[in-house]
Design a protein around this motif. Structure first.
Motif, PDB file in Angstrom:
ATOM      1  N   LYS A  42       0.829  -1.209   0.000  1.00 21.79           N
ATOM      2  CA  LYS A  42       0.000   0.000   0.000  1.00 21.79           C
ATOM      3  C   LYS A  42       0.862   1.257   0.000  1.00 21.79           C
ATOM      4  N   ALA A  43       0.244   2.376  -0.381  1.00 21.77           N
ATOM      5  CA  ALA A  43       0.933   3.656  -0.332  1.00 21.77           C
ATOM      6  C   ALA A  43       1.061   4.122   1.115  1.00 21.77           C
ATOM      7  N   PRO A  44       2.053   4.926   1.401  1.00 21.70           N
ATOM      8  CA  PRO A  44       2.126   5.536   2.729  1.00 21.70           C
ATOM      9  C   PRO A  44       0.872   6.345   3.041  1.00 21.70           C
ATOM     10  N   LYS A  45       0.545   6.384   4.338  1.00 23.31           N
ATOM     11  CA  LYS A  45      -0.618   7.139   4.810  1.00 23.31           C
ATOM     12  C   LYS A  45      -0.144   8.209   5.778  1.00 23.31           C
ATOM     13  N   LEU A  46      -0.533   9.460   5.536  1.00 22.74           N
ATOM     14  CA  LEU A  46      -0.132  10.557   6.400  1.00 22.74           C
ATOM     15  C   LEU A  46      -0.834  10.461   7.747  1.00 22.74           C
ATOM     16  N   LEU A  47      -0.044  10.514   8.817  1.00 22.01           N
ATOM     17  CA  LEU A  47      -0.584  10.488  10.182  1.00 22.01           C
ATOM     18  C   LEU A  47      -0.487  11.856  10.851  1.00 22.01           C
TER      19      LEU A  47
END
Lengths: 106, 119
Positions: A42-47
């Motif tokens: 999966k693509a990175p997810k901004l936290l």
């Protein structure tokens, strides 16, 4: 060039644990620091952005702190869905630099 | 729904070219800086290039400077990455990512398109 160093590189923890990941910048980046979670395939997810701002939709158990050269990402009570690899990222007008990542195993 | 969809990946020859596309929907495309980020197998993400909302400001990372070119067409809600003089080390999944407003980070990502450089 600014280098971002994360520690630890791997972290094993249990459900309910408080977890802290550290990111150090090779020079002062003020608060221009983001944290991402990535799961396999999966693509990175901004936290977190601007060091301590929680991205919309991200659970409140995630928090970020720090400024200058030292930053932390804290998960207050680890949940099963929190496994994955976490990356810090310095961002500026001209470039972006990611850390090498912290793999969180549950 | 805010969405980014990449295309154009595949097998490229060393020294050859590929052109990646990223189609955006669900937001006012011209208001946002766009980026390409790549991730080699088993490695962390690496920023490749950025382009401002108007297209007037463009930045490329050192490893791709002079070989890759980012561009955009706001009428088509699309951003592109022209990849020339391909090398084996360019093998990666390539993501396009939206840069959020001023202080925000890369808040929207596509699913990625895989590029393999091999003879």
């Amino acid at each position: 060039d600014i280098q971002m160093t994360q520690s630890p590189s791997t972290l094993s923890a249990s459900i309910g644990d408080r977890v802290t990941i550290t990111c150090r910048a090779s020079q002062n980046v003020r608060t221009w620091l983001a944290w991402f979670q990535q799961k396999p395939g999966k693509a990175p997810k901004l936290l977190i952005y601007k060091a301590s701002n929680l991205e919309s939709g991200v659970p409140s158990r995630f928090s970020g702190s720090g400024s200058g050269t030292e930053f932390t990402l804290t998960i207050s009570s680890l949940q099963p869905d929190d496994f994955g690899t976490y990356y810090c990222q310095h961002y500026s007008t001209y470039s972006y630099t990611f850390g090498l990542g912290t793999k969180l195993e549950i | 729904e805010v969405q980014l969809v990449e295309s154009g990946g595949g097998l490229g020859q060393p020294g050859g070219s590929l052109r990646l596309s990223c189609a955006a929907s669900g937001f006012v495309f011209s208001n946002y800086k766009m980026n390409w980020v790549r991730q080699a197998p088993g490695k962390g993400p690496e920023w490749v290039a950025s382009i401002s909302g108007s297209g007037s400001m463009i930045y490329h990372s050192d490893p791709v400077q002079g070989r890759f070119t980012i561009s955009r067409d706001n009428a088509k809600n699309s951003v592109y990455l022209q990849m020339n003089s391909l090398r084996a080390e360019d093998t990666a999944v390539y993501y396009c990512a939206r840069k959020g407003p001023i202080e925000a980070g890369m808040d929207v990502w596509g699913q990625g398109t895989a590029v393999t450089v091999s003879s």
